[in-house]
Design a protein around this motif. Sequence first.
Motif, PDB file in Angstrom:
ATOM      1  N   PHE A 103       0.822  -1.201   0.000  1.00  0.00           N
ATOM      2  CA  PHE A 103       0.000   0.000   0.000  1.00  0.00           C
ATOM      3  C   PHE A 103       0.859   1.256   0.000  1.00  0.00           C
ATOM      4  CE2 PHE A 103      -2.604  -3.299   1.894  1.00  0.00           C
ATOM      5  CZ  PHE A 103      -3.824  -3.123   1.267  1.00  0.00           C
ATOM      6  N   GLN A 104       0.250   2.337  -0.426  1.00  0.00           N
ATOM      7  CA  GLN A 104       0.955   3.616  -0.436  1.00  0.00           C
ATOM      8  C   GLN A 104       1.333   4.042   0.979  1.00  0.00           C
ATOM      9  OE1 GLN A 104      -1.167   6.858  -2.275  1.00  0.00           O
ATOM     10  NE2 GLN A 104       0.125   8.359  -1.276  1.00  0.00           N
ATOM     11  N   GLU A 105       0.394   3.851   1.915  1.00  0.00           N
ATOM     12  CA  GLU A 105       0.606   4.367   3.271  1.00  0.00           C
ATOM     13  C   GLU A 105       1.388   3.352   4.097  1.00  0.00           C
ATOM     14  OE1 GLU A 105      -2.327   3.714   1.864  1.00  0.00           O
ATOM     15  OE2 GLU A 105      -3.661   5.445   1.938  1.00  0.00           O
ATOM     16  N   TYR A 106       2.695   3.245   3.803  1.00  0.00           N
ATOM     17  CA  TYR A 106       3.498   2.237   4.484  1.00  0.00           C
ATOM     18  C   TYR A 106       3.441   2.380   5.994  1.00  0.00           C
ATOM     19  CZ  TYR A 106       6.534   6.283   4.025  1.00  0.00           C
ATOM     20  OH  TYR A 106       7.024   7.550   4.043  1.00  0.00           O
ATOM     21  N   GLY A 107       3.391   3.640   6.464  1.00  0.00           N
ATOM     22  CA  GLY A 107       3.409   3.877   7.910  1.00  0.00           C
ATOM     23  C   GLY A 107       2.191   3.293   8.602  1.00  0.00           C
ATOM     24  N   SER A 159      13.343   5.174   8.622  1.00  0.00           N
ATOM     25  CA  SER A 159      12.927   6.244   7.718  1.00  0.00           C
ATOM     26  C   SER A 159      11.789   5.733   6.827  1.00  0.00           C
ATOM     27  CB  SER A 159      14.098   6.669   6.857  1.00  0.00           C
ATOM     28  OG  SER A 159      14.444   5.613   5.983  1.00  0.00           O
ATOM     29  N   GLY A 160      11.110   6.659   6.163  1.00  0.00           N
ATOM     30  CA  GLY A 160       9.976   6.292   5.306  1.00  0.00           C
ATOM     31  C   GLY A 160      10.341   5.276   4.240  1.00  0.00           C
ATOM     32  N   GLY A 161      11.465   5.525   3.577  1.00  0.00           N
ATOM     33  CA  GLY A 161      11.885   4.614   2.523  1.00  0.00           C
ATOM     34  C   GLY A 161      12.153   3.219   3.059  1.00  0.00           C
ATOM     35  N   MET A 162      12.751   3.161   4.247  1.00  0.00           N
ATOM     36  CA  MET A 162      13.031   1.852   4.852  1.00  0.00           C
ATOM     37  C   MET A 162      11.744   1.158   5.269  1.00  0.00           C
ATOM     38  SD  MET A 162      16.393   2.796   7.068  1.00  0.00           S
ATOM     39  CE  MET A 162      16.975   1.179   7.539  1.00  0.00           C
ATOM     40  N   GLN A 163      10.777   1.937   5.745  1.00  0.00           N
ATOM     41  CA  GLN A 163       9.491   1.326   6.110  1.00  0.00           C
ATOM     42  C   GLN A 163       8.841   0.695   4.885  1.00  0.00           C
ATOM     43  OE1 GLN A 163       6.827   3.768   8.458  1.00  0.00           O
ATOM     44  NE2 GLN A 163       8.539   4.748   9.470  1.00  0.00           N
ATOM     45  N   GLN A 164       8.922   1.402   3.747  1.00  0.00           N
ATOM     46  CA  GLN A 164       8.310   0.828   2.553  1.00  0.00           C
ATOM     47  C   GLN A 164       9.091  -0.415   2.118  1.00  0.00           C
ATOM     48  OE1 GLN A 164       5.644   0.194   1.316  1.00  0.00           O
ATOM     49  NE2 GLN A 164       4.977   2.018   0.233  1.00  0.00           N
ATOM     50  N   ARG A 165      10.387  -0.448   2.374  1.00  0.00           N
ATOM     51  CA  ARG A 165      11.166  -1.662   2.093  1.00  0.00           C
ATOM     52  C   ARG A 165      10.655  -2.833   2.924  1.00  0.00           C
ATOM     53  NH1 ARG A 165      16.717  -0.998  -0.114  1.00  0.00           N
ATOM     54  NH2 ARG A 165      16.770   1.135  -0.854  1.00  0.00           N
ATOM     55  N   VAL A 166      10.303  -2.539   4.177  1.00  0.00           N
ATOM     56  CA  VAL A 166       9.763  -3.605   5.039  1.00  0.00           C
ATOM     57  C   VAL A 166       8.474  -4.143   4.429  1.00  0.00           C
ATOM     58  CG1 VAL A 166       8.884  -4.203   7.323  1.00  0.00           C
ATOM     59  CG2 VAL A 166      10.759  -2.563   7.115  1.00  0.00           C
ATOM     60  N   ASP A 182       0.319  -0.249  -4.918  1.00  0.00           N
ATOM     61  CA  ASP A 182      -0.591   0.883  -5.076  1.00  0.00           C
ATOM     62  C   ASP A 182       0.138   2.190  -4.757  1.00  0.00           C
ATOM     63  OD1 ASP A 182      -2.719   2.563  -5.294  1.00  0.00           O
ATOM     64  OD2 ASP A 182      -3.661   1.976  -3.411  1.00  0.00           O
ATOM     65  N   GLU A 183       0.615   2.852  -5.772  1.00  0.00           N
ATOM     66  CA  GLU A 183       1.397   4.089  -5.620  1.00  0.00           C
ATOM     67  C   GLU A 183       2.359   3.984  -4.431  1.00  0.00           C
ATOM     68  OE1 GLU A 183      -0.471   7.749  -6.219  1.00  0.00           O
ATOM     69  OE2 GLU A 183      -2.233   6.927  -7.210  1.00  0.00           O
ATOM     70  N   PRO A 184       3.201   2.973  -4.441  1.00  0.00           N
ATOM     71  CA  PRO A 184       3.967   2.692  -3.217  1.00  0.00           C
ATOM     72  C   PRO A 184       4.992   3.771  -2.876  1.00  0.00           C
ATOM     73  CG  PRO A 184       4.738   1.314  -5.008  1.00  0.00           C
ATOM     74  CD  PRO A 184       3.536   2.029  -5.519  1.00  0.00           C
ATOM     75  N   PHE A 185       5.416   4.554  -3.876  1.00  0.00           N
ATOM     76  CA  PHE A 185       6.490   5.509  -3.593  1.00  0.00           C
ATOM     77  C   PHE A 185       6.010   6.954  -3.635  1.00  0.00           C
ATOM     78  CE2 PHE A 185       8.837   2.004  -6.013  1.00  0.00           C
ATOM     79  CZ  PHE A 185       8.820   1.199  -4.885  1.00  0.00           C
ATOM     80  N   ALA A 186       4.701   7.133  -3.591  1.00  0.00           N
ATOM     81  CA  ALA A 186       4.151   8.487  -3.700  1.00  0.00           C
ATOM     82  C   ALA A 186       4.532   9.354  -2.511  1.00  0.00           C
ATOM     83  CB  ALA A 186       2.637   8.420  -3.862  1.00  0.00           C
ATOM     84  N   ALA A 187       4.832   8.708  -1.380  1.00  0.00           N
ATOM     85  CA  ALA A 187       5.069   9.494  -0.170  1.00  0.00           C
ATOM     86  C   ALA A 187       6.537   9.535   0.256  1.00  0.00           C
ATOM     87  CB  ALA A 187       4.209   8.943   0.964  1.00  0.00           C
ATOM     88  N   VAL A 188       7.446   9.123  -0.637  1.00  0.00           N
ATOM     89  CA  VAL A 188       8.865   9.193  -0.247  1.00  0.00           C
ATOM     90  C   VAL A 188       9.591  10.224  -1.108  1.00  0.00           C
ATOM     91  CG1 VAL A 188       8.960   6.823   0.607  1.00  0.00           C
ATOM     92  CG2 VAL A 188       9.511   7.283  -1.775  1.00  0.00           C
ATOM     93  N   ASP A 189      10.734  10.684  -0.622  1.00  0.00           N
ATOM     94  CA  ASP A 189      11.450  11.730  -1.349  1.00  0.00           C
ATOM     95  C   ASP A 189      12.055  11.176  -2.636  1.00  0.00           C
ATOM     96  OD1 ASP A 189      14.529  11.146  -0.857  1.00  0.00           O
ATOM     97  OD2 ASP A 189      13.461  10.720   1.002  1.00  0.00           O
ATOM     98  N   ALA A 190      12.441  12.091  -3.535  1.00  0.00           N
ATOM     99  CA  ALA A 190      12.826  11.714  -4.899  1.00  0.00           C
ATOM    100  C   ALA A 190      14.007  10.751  -4.952  1.00  0.00           C
ATOM    101  CB  ALA A 190      13.140  12.972  -5.701  1.00  0.00           C
ATOM    102  N   ASP A 219       6.800   9.245 -15.546  1.00  0.00           N
ATOM    103  CA  ASP A 219       8.207   8.828 -15.669  1.00  0.00           C
ATOM    104  C   ASP A 219       8.434   7.482 -14.999  1.00  0.00           C
ATOM    105  OD1 ASP A 219       8.152  11.707 -16.099  1.00  0.00           O
ATOM    106  OD2 ASP A 219      10.329  11.478 -16.240  1.00  0.00           O
ATOM    107  N   GLU A 220       7.852   7.348 -13.809  1.00  0.00           N
ATOM    108  CA  GLU A 220       8.023   6.113 -13.050  1.00  0.00           C
ATOM    109  C   GLU A 220       7.443   4.933 -13.822  1.00  0.00           C
ATOM    110  OE1 GLU A 220       7.909   5.800  -8.539  1.00  0.00           O
ATOM    111  OE2 GLU A 220       5.853   5.307  -9.050  1.00  0.00           O
ATOM    112  N   ALA A 221       6.253   5.138 -14.389  1.00  0.00           N
ATOM    113  CA  ALA A 221       5.584   4.065 -15.128  1.00  0.00           C
ATOM    114  C   ALA A 221       6.427   3.627 -16.320  1.00  0.00           C
ATOM    115  CB  ALA A 221       4.207   4.536 -15.586  1.00  0.00           C
TER     116      ALA A 221
END
Lengths: 287, 272
Positions: A103-107, A159-166, A182-190, A219-221
Amino acid sequence: MTSTQIPGATDVTDPATDPATDLALDVRGLKKVYDGQGRSVEAVRDLTFSIERGSLVCIVGPSGAGKTTLLRCIAGLLGITDGEVVLDGERVTSPPAGMAVVFQEYGRSLFPWMTVRQNVELPLKEKGLRRAERRRLVDEALAAVGLTDSEDAHPWQLSGGMQQRVAIARAVAYEPTVLLMDEPFAAVDAQTRADLEDLVRTLWKRLGVTVLFVTHDIDEAVYLGQRVLVLSNRPTVILEDVAIDLPDERDQLETRSTPRFAELRHHVYELIQQAKRGHRPDGEAPA
Amino acid sequence: MTVAVHPTSTGARRGTGRGRDAVPGALGLLTVVALWEILPTAGVVNPEYLPPFTEVASALADQLGTSTFWTALGQTLRGWAIGLAISMVAGIVVGMLIGSSRLARELTASTIEFLRPIPSVALIPLVVLLYGSQPKSALVLVVYAAFWQVLVQVLYGVADVDPVIRDTARSYRFSRWARFRQVVWPTALPYVVTGFRLAAAVALILEITAELVIGVPGLGQRVGVARSSGATDTMYALVVVVGLIGVAVNASARTVERRVLRWHPSVRRESA
């Protein structure tokens, strides 16, 4: 709707299986109408597409195109009004065993009261896997996303990126046929985003998992996918199934600066602009 | 990417923080004790009504040597603990059942809102009729007061489950039991602990009230006896004991909270 076959793209999958007939996911005539308080909203009108086993397909659409609705329908989290979703030859009516969702909201998707390791292991316990098997899968998944050293931390210490890695490790350890993102990286920095995109490509190639990646980022797609399905605005249909004929080895710097990447990006961008203006494939002039 | 792992405990820093807070706290307490000693001795207040601190302290020391005191203390603590335990179990079970069904929530909401504000002490005439001054009287009052505290917190807790976590559990095909055990229960736990802390305090108040007013055996009843026999110093000594029990109850509830909720933001912040 015709799905363009990309020569060479199937080389990364198991060569023993015949890609032409081996579909991981088949979506036919999917329709979703929300009924509420005497008023019904048609979110998704008619979606038909299929995903070959071992491929990486991105879905991109203008905001409000019902991307999340579509993903929740495919994941079996939301009932569909008409049509069918078939995973591994079986019709999806509730969340299927062969699917894992990031999910997008990894947190909010990770269990804060558990360590990283426990988070990844829990679905495997629920699956009824034995202890040794669980340990192997969790170890592999954590190593694959580069989190072996953080296995005893709690998600909120990362960090956010690490949480999404989990969350990705948890999904990968589950060994799904199809990995939905589902838009997994929408909430992390570039910068983190670029790392995570490459991680998805690497995992996909290494594990041979089928990935359906929903994003609003053109671009991501184009960078990630073998195919990009461009959605119309609501009620959603597929505007075009774009084959991404970029070389299989992708690199954030090199790939993104090739003329072909620019062309594809340009094309998808135009489609999205058309979608925003309300252009539909059954309308006056197909793109 | 940076690793932002905080040490799970910064005991040293927390220790000094608590030490700094303790100094003004102790000074304040000393001032109160000093005033308590000086005012009656100087005749500002009538020592008949407020004996000086030292007299109360010696009355307390006398009490500690009697078996009636220890029996009464045991009766009070037992009544409090049993009442609290019943309220916790009932509050959690009923709260989880009601909270897991939308229909049950809607059916019970107005009833709960009607019953909850009824002060437990309003039931004193009823329990006197039913049980007289038996411990059961106090138990009913304690359970009635404490149950609502727990129930309401559990209902909030169950309602607090994040939709994303719920979807996550569903997409990984958690069983019904696993969704309760792994998702609903941990989410509700902070609320349960808050309910426990509130219920523990309320239960003590009602236990003492029942003993004092109805004459249920316990410290409250001893306070009443001391008052009617003119032993003002003993009465104050017993009141001090009741106050200390209250402090101990609250402190232990906070310890439980910190242990159980190490992962929760409210506790995390303290250790960050």
